[in-house]
Scaffold this active site. Sequence first.
Site, PDB file in Angstrom:
ATOM      1  N   HIS A 257       1.377   3.871   7.069  1.00  0.00           N
ATOM      2  CA  HIS A 257       0.791   4.801   6.105  1.00  0.00           C
ATOM      3  C   HIS A 257       1.203   6.238   6.417  1.00  0.00           C
ATOM      4  O   HIS A 257       1.768   6.518   7.473  1.00  0.00           O
ATOM      5  CB  HIS A 257      -0.734   4.688   6.104  1.00  0.00           C
ATOM      6  CG  HIS A 257      -1.241   3.531   5.295  1.00  0.00           C
ATOM      7  ND1 HIS A 257      -2.559   3.186   5.252  1.00  0.00           N
ATOM      8  CD2 HIS A 257      -0.610   2.639   4.499  1.00  0.00           C
ATOM      9  CE1 HIS A 257      -2.716   2.123   4.467  1.00  0.00           C
ATOM     10  NE2 HIS A 257      -1.535   1.779   4.001  1.00  0.00           N
TER      11      HIS A 257
ATOM     12  N   SER B 262       0.813  -1.218   0.000  1.00  0.00           N
ATOM     13  CA  SER B 262       0.000   0.000   0.000  1.00  0.00           C
ATOM     14  C   SER B 262       0.846   1.267   0.000  1.00  0.00           C
ATOM     15  O   SER B 262       0.300   2.348  -0.146  1.00  0.00           O
ATOM     16  CB  SER B 262      -0.947   0.008   1.194  1.00  0.00           C
ATOM     17  OG  SER B 262      -0.218   0.045   2.393  1.00  0.00           O
TER      18      SER B 262
ATOM     19  N   ASP C 258      -7.813   6.178   5.008  1.00  0.00           N
ATOM     20  CA  ASP C 258      -7.845   4.934   5.788  1.00  0.00           C
ATOM     21  C   ASP C 258      -9.075   4.751   6.663  1.00  0.00           C
ATOM     22  O   ASP C 258      -9.103   3.832   7.475  1.00  0.00           O
ATOM     23  CB  ASP C 258      -6.609   4.871   6.684  1.00  0.00           C
ATOM     24  CG  ASP C 258      -5.358   4.580   5.883  1.00  0.00           C
ATOM     25  OD1 ASP C 258      -5.505   4.223   4.714  1.00  0.00           O
ATOM     26  OD2 ASP C 258      -4.259   4.702   6.438  1.00  0.00           O
TER      27      ASP C 258
END
Lengths: 179, 178
Positions: free
Chosen positions: B95, B55, B121
Site C-alpha cells: 500500500h 487494493s 489501513d
Amino acid sequence: MHSVLTRGNAILAYSLSVLAVLTFVCFISTVFIDYRTNATMNTVKVVVKNVADYSASREKNDLGFLTFDLQTDLTHLFNWNVKQLFLYLTAEYSTPNNQLNQVVLWDKIIQRGENAVLDFKNMNTKYYFWDDGNGLRGNQNVTLTLSWNIIPNAGLLPSIFALGSHAFRFPVEYTTARV
Amino acid sequence: MLQSLFDDVKRMNKRQFLYQVLSFGMIVSSALMIWKGLMVVTESESPIVVVLSGSMEPAFHRGDLLFLTNYKDEPVRVGEIVVFKVEGRDIPIVHRVLKLHEKENGTVKFLTKGDNNSVDDRGLYAPGQLWLTKKDVVGRARGFLPYVGMVTIYMNEYPKFKYAVLACLGLYVLVHRE
C-alpha cells in the site's frame, strides 16, 4: 526430430524472448526522460480546530481545514510507457513534537487517455489534516507540494516533485464554529 | 513417445546419468544463489513480490510483479509504495504511505492506504496498532513488471498444476541430452 512437442517448444521460447526484448526496449526508451513540470497552487481558506481524534489517540489534536486552487497541465508526461499517474498534494511542516510531518491532503489517479489538464478552484481536501499533537495552530511555515508517482507498463516507479510549491501559515486562534 | 524417453535413460551409462543429476542440481542451486544475492543487493528480505489483491488498482493488478529495495539510510516518504507485514497476517500488504511523522532522533511512524480502498489501513493493522514503523517494512516498490506473477498464483491455487510443471521440468532436465 520435428515432433509437435519440439516445434511447440521452439515457438513458445521464441515468442517469450521476443516479448521480453520488447518489454526491455519499452523500459529503456523511457528511463531517462525528465518528468518534471510546472504546477501552481494556492490556499484559499485556512482554519484550525482543536478536537478529539477518534481515529487515533482519542486525545485532542489539531485539525486543519483548507481549500486550495491548483493548476497544471500533465498531458505531455504521458508516453507509451506511462500507464497511470498518481497525483498527490502533500502538506509538509515541522512541529516541536516532530521534526518532519508529511500529510497527504488530496490525491487523484489519471490514467492514460483521461483528461490531464487540471484547473481546480476552491477545492476541498480529500483527507483530514490531523496533526500528531498540537502543532498546527500558529504554525508559520506549512508547504504544499504536488508530486506524482509514475506507474509504467513495465519499468521503474519514480516519484516526481512538481516545480512550484506554496507556503502558508495557520491562524493563531482556534476556530470553534462549524467549518 | 514416453517409451523413447525411457529408452534414452536406459541407454545412458552411470556416468552420464550422474552428470544429468548434477546439472539438475546446478540449476536449482543457481536459482537459490540469484535469490539470496538479490536479498543482499536490495537489503530486503523478499526482493520480488507478487501482488495478490486488487487494493492498488488500477496501478497494480493481481499477478503483477514488484521489485523491492529496503535501504536503511533511504528515508520513507509520503507517496511511496511500501510492502509491510502486520502481526497476525501471513501475507505482506502493498500500500501507499498517506501520513508520516518523523522525530529528530530518526524514529518515524506512518499510515498507509490502498489506492483502491476508500479508507486508510488502521482497520488492517493489528488490534490497537495505529502506525507502522520501519521494522514493519519488507521493502519499497522500485520496479514493476505486469502479469508475470500470474504463474505463481496459478501454482498456489492449483497444487496439481504445480507438481505437473515441476515433474515435467525435472524429467526434461534429467533425460535431455546435449
